[in-house]
Design a protein around this motif. Structure first.
Motif, PDB file in Angstrom:
ATOM      1  N   TYR A  33      49.449  27.307  52.832  1.00  0.00           N
ATOM      2  CA  TYR A  33      48.697  26.154  52.334  1.00  0.00           C
ATOM      3  C   TYR A  33      47.251  26.554  52.023  1.00  0.00           C
ATOM      4  O   TYR A  33      46.719  26.208  50.967  1.00  0.00           O
ATOM      5  N   ARG A  34      46.627  27.279  52.936  1.00  0.00           N
ATOM      6  CA  ARG A  34      45.242  27.717  52.719  1.00  0.00           C
ATOM      7  C   ARG A  34      45.140  28.592  51.476  1.00  0.00           C
ATOM      8  O   ARG A  34      44.199  28.451  50.681  1.00  0.00           O
ATOM      9  N   LEU A  35      46.103  29.491  51.285  1.00  0.00           N
ATOM     10  CA  LEU A  35      46.061  30.370  50.115  1.00  0.00           C
ATOM     11  C   LEU A  35      46.248  29.584  48.817  1.00  0.00           C
ATOM     12  O   LEU A  35      45.612  29.902  47.803  1.00  0.00           O
ATOM     13  N   ARG A  36      47.101  28.536  48.836  1.00  0.00           N
ATOM     14  CA  ARG A  36      47.224  27.682  47.643  1.00  0.00           C
ATOM     15  C   ARG A  36      45.910  26.953  47.365  1.00  0.00           C
ATOM     16  O   ARG A  36      45.502  26.799  46.212  1.00  0.00           O
ATOM     17  N   ARG A  37      45.242  26.486  48.429  1.00  0.00           N
ATOM     18  CA  ARG A  37      43.941  25.821  48.263  1.00  0.00           C
ATOM     19  C   ARG A  37      42.918  26.795  47.685  1.00  0.00           C
ATOM     20  O   ARG A  37      42.098  26.410  46.850  1.00  0.00           O
ATOM     21  N   VAL A  38      42.963  28.042  48.123  1.00  0.00           N
ATOM     22  CA  VAL A  38      42.054  29.059  47.578  1.00  0.00           C
ATOM     23  C   VAL A  38      42.287  29.177  46.071  1.00  0.00           C
ATOM     24  O   VAL A  38      41.333  29.151  45.281  1.00  0.00           O
ATOM     25  N   GLN A  39      43.540  29.287  45.670  1.00  0.00           N
ATOM     26  CA  GLN A  39      43.854  29.376  44.242  1.00  0.00           C
ATOM     27  C   GLN A  39      43.317  28.175  43.478  1.00  0.00           C
ATOM     28  O   GLN A  39      42.708  28.326  42.412  1.00  0.00           O
ATOM     29  N   SER A  65      35.076  35.194  57.071  1.00  0.00           N
ATOM     30  CA  SER A  65      34.181  35.798  56.085  1.00  0.00           C
ATOM     31  C   SER A  65      34.884  35.832  54.729  1.00  0.00           C
ATOM     32  O   SER A  65      36.110  35.667  54.654  1.00  0.00           O
ATOM     33  N   SER A  66      34.130  36.084  53.685  1.00  0.00           N
ATOM     34  CA  SER A  66      34.748  36.179  52.362  1.00  0.00           C
ATOM     35  C   SER A  66      35.590  37.452  52.269  1.00  0.00           C
ATOM     36  O   SER A  66      36.591  37.479  51.549  1.00  0.00           O
ATOM     37  N   ALA A  67      35.226  38.485  53.022  1.00  0.00           N
ATOM     38  CA  ALA A  67      36.024  39.718  53.040  1.00  0.00           C
ATOM     39  C   ALA A  67      37.401  39.449  53.670  1.00  0.00           C
ATOM     40  O   ALA A  67      38.425  39.931  53.164  1.00  0.00           O
ATOM     41  N   HIS A  68      37.428  38.666  54.753  1.00  0.00           N
ATOM     42  CA  HIS A  68      38.691  38.295  55.394  1.00  0.00           C
ATOM     43  C   HIS A  68      39.554  37.505  54.419  1.00  0.00           C
ATOM     44  O   HIS A  68      40.760  37.755  54.283  1.00  0.00           O
ATOM     45  N   LEU A  69      38.955  36.543  53.736  1.00  0.00           N
ATOM     46  CA  LEU A  69      39.670  35.763  52.726  1.00  0.00           C
ATOM     47  C   LEU A  69      40.250  36.686  51.665  1.00  0.00           C
ATOM     48  O   LEU A  69      41.427  36.588  51.317  1.00  0.00           O
ATOM     49  N   SER A  70      39.432  37.574  51.148  1.00  0.00           N
ATOM     50  CA  SER A  70      39.851  38.479  50.084  1.00  0.00           C
ATOM     51  C   SER A  70      41.025  39.359  50.514  1.00  0.00           C
ATOM     52  O   SER A  70      42.004  39.514  49.781  1.00  0.00           O
ATOM     53  N   ARG A  71      40.956  39.923  51.724  1.00  0.00           N
ATOM     54  CA  ARG A  71      42.035  40.774  52.231  1.00  0.00           C
ATOM     55  C   ARG A  71      43.334  39.991  52.407  1.00  0.00           C
ATOM     56  O   ARG A  71      44.403  40.434  51.989  1.00  0.00           O
ATOM     57  N   GLN A  72      43.238  38.812  53.022  1.00  0.00           N
ATOM     58  CA  GLN A  72      44.442  38.014  53.256  1.00  0.00           C
ATOM     59  C   GLN A  72      45.048  37.554  51.935  1.00  0.00           C
ATOM     60  O   GLN A  72      46.263  37.590  51.750  1.00  0.00           O
ATOM     61  N   PHE A  73      44.215  37.147  51.011  1.00  0.00           N
ATOM     62  CA  PHE A  73      44.683  36.678  49.717  1.00  0.00           C
ATOM     63  C   PHE A  73      45.431  37.787  48.978  1.00  0.00           C
ATOM     64  O   PHE A  73      46.534  37.575  48.478  1.00  0.00           O
ATOM     65  N   LYS A  74      44.837  38.961  48.933  1.00  0.00           N
ATOM     66  CA  LYS A  74      45.451  40.099  48.240  1.00  0.00           C
ATOM     67  C   LYS A  74      46.760  40.506  48.916  1.00  0.00           C
ATOM     68  O   LYS A  74      47.757  40.771  48.252  1.00  0.00           O
ATOM     69  N   ALA A  75      46.759  40.527  50.253  1.00  0.00           N
ATOM     70  CA  ALA A  75      47.949  40.945  50.994  1.00  0.00           C
ATOM     71  C   ALA A  75      49.129  39.997  50.782  1.00  0.00           C
ATOM     72  O   ALA A  75      50.284  40.440  50.716  1.00  0.00           O
ATOM     73  N   HIS A  76      48.867  38.718  50.657  1.00  0.00           N
ATOM     74  CA  HIS A  76      49.963  37.751  50.579  1.00  0.00           C
ATOM     75  C   HIS A  76      50.313  37.307  49.164  1.00  0.00           C
ATOM     76  O   HIS A  76      51.433  36.887  48.919  1.00  0.00           O
ATOM     77  N   SER A  77      49.364  37.375  48.240  1.00  0.00           N
ATOM     78  CA  SER A  77      49.673  36.943  46.876  1.00  0.00           C
ATOM     79  C   SER A  77      49.892  38.122  45.931  1.00  0.00           C
ATOM     80  O   SER A  77      50.531  37.961  44.899  1.00  0.00           O
ATOM     81  N   GLY A  78      49.325  39.266  46.298  1.00  0.00           N
ATOM     82  CA  GLY A  78      49.425  40.422  45.405  1.00  0.00           C
ATOM     83  C   GLY A  78      48.360  40.428  44.323  1.00  0.00           C
ATOM     84  O   GLY A  78      48.293  41.345  43.515  1.00  0.00           O
ATOM     85  N   PHE A  79      47.517  39.398  44.306  1.00  0.00           N
ATOM     86  CA  PHE A  79      46.460  39.287  43.308  1.00  0.00           C
ATOM     87  C   PHE A  79      45.095  39.319  43.982  1.00  0.00           C
ATOM     88  O   PHE A  79      44.951  38.896  45.119  1.00  0.00           O
ATOM     89  N   SER A  80      44.120  39.767  43.231  1.00  0.00           N
ATOM     90  CA  SER A  80      42.751  39.708  43.736  1.00  0.00           C
ATOM     91  C   SER A  80      42.168  38.333  43.443  1.00  0.00           C
ATOM     92  O   SER A  80      42.674  37.594  42.601  1.00  0.00           O
ATOM     93  N   LEU A  81      41.111  37.993  44.148  1.00  0.00           N
ATOM     94  CA  LEU A  81      40.432  36.721  43.897  1.00  0.00           C
ATOM     95  C   LEU A  81      39.878  36.674  42.477  1.00  0.00           C
ATOM     96  O   LEU A  81      39.878  35.620  41.837  1.00  0.00           O
ATOM     97  N   SER A  82      39.431  37.807  41.987  1.00  0.00           N
ATOM     98  CA  SER A  82      38.859  37.832  40.630  1.00  0.00           C
ATOM     99  C   SER A  82      39.904  37.489  39.569  1.00  0.00           C
ATOM    100  O   SER A  82      39.560  36.963  38.517  1.00  0.00           O
ATOM    101  N   HIS A  83      41.168  37.762  39.839  1.00  0.00           N
ATOM    102  CA  HIS A  83      42.229  37.400  38.892  1.00  0.00           C
ATOM    103  C   HIS A  83      42.209  35.893  38.637  1.00  0.00           C
ATOM    104  O   HIS A  83      42.295  35.447  37.486  1.00  0.00           O
ATOM    105  N   PHE A  84      42.060  35.102  39.702  1.00  0.00           N
ATOM    106  CA  PHE A  84      42.049  33.650  39.547  1.00  0.00           C
ATOM    107  C   PHE A  84      40.722  33.152  38.988  1.00  0.00           C
ATOM    108  O   PHE A  84      40.685  32.145  38.290  1.00  0.00           O
ATOM    109  N   LYS A  85      39.646  33.850  39.262  1.00  0.00           N
ATOM    110  CA  LYS A  85      38.366  33.499  38.625  1.00  0.00           C
ATOM    111  C   LYS A  85      38.470  33.742  37.116  1.00  0.00           C
ATOM    112  O   LYS A  85      37.939  32.969  36.311  1.00  0.00           O
ATOM    113  N   ASN A  86      39.168  34.802  36.725  1.00  0.00           N
ATOM    114  CA  ASN A  86      39.372  35.080  35.302  1.00  0.00           C
ATOM    115  C   ASN A  86      40.219  33.999  34.644  1.00  0.00           C
ATOM    116  O   ASN A  86      39.994  33.648  33.479  1.00  0.00           O
ATOM    117  N   ILE A  87      41.184  33.466  35.379  1.00  0.00           N
ATOM    118  CA  ILE A  87      41.983  32.351  34.855  1.00  0.00           C
ATOM    119  C   ILE A  87      41.069  31.162  34.582  1.00  0.00           C
ATOM    120  O   ILE A  87      41.185  30.495  33.561  1.00  0.00           O
TER     121      ILE A  87
END
Length: 142
Positions: free
Chosen positions: A69-75, A96-118
């Protein structure tokens, strides 16, 4: 037996509503926040009892459900808001934002910047659509 089932369903529904309230982006997370501690204080039951009930009803562990749920909210926040990565991490209770970034990448396979680009592509398309509509309006008035 029926009474126990109703109680289980109410616990399940309550845990989902608390999840939505907490991860809405407006909850102020106390230092060292743990969802499990909140569950115990809200439901006045052992965390394992609530977690087991939730797993039986949803077919997924409460921990996994909260993480997804948290990762969907991040997206959603990356695509539909102007929030920075740090602001999103803070809103959703990441340490931290680093923790968010690591967890997001590990579980979605995408970087945060990918969704910022969207988000940037979406904004560009919206802008182009507005220009097109304005141009068509002008042409039709001629």
């Amino acid at each position: 037996m029926i009474c126990w089932r109703i109680k289980k369903q109410n616990s399940y529904a309550n845990s989902k509503s608390w999840r939505e309230k907490i991860y809405s982006g407006t909850y102020h997370f106390p230092r060292d926040f743990r969802f499990s501690d909140l569950v115990v204080s809200v439901f006045h039951r052992d965390y394992n009892t609530v977690s087991t009930t939730f797993s039986e009803m949803e077919g997924i562990t409460l921990e996994r459900y909260i993480m997804e749920y948290r990762l969907r909210r991040v997206q959603e926040l990356l695509v539909y808001s102007n929030d920075t990565q740090s602001a999103i991490a803070c809103k959703l209770g990441y340490s931290s934002s680093a923790h968010l970034s690591r967890q997001f990448k590990a579980h979605s396979g995408f970087s945060l910047s990918h969704f910022k680009n969207i988000r940037q592509a979406k904004l560009l398309l919206t802008h182009r659509t507005d220009i097109y509509r304005s141009l068509m309006y002008t042409i039709n008035r001629l």
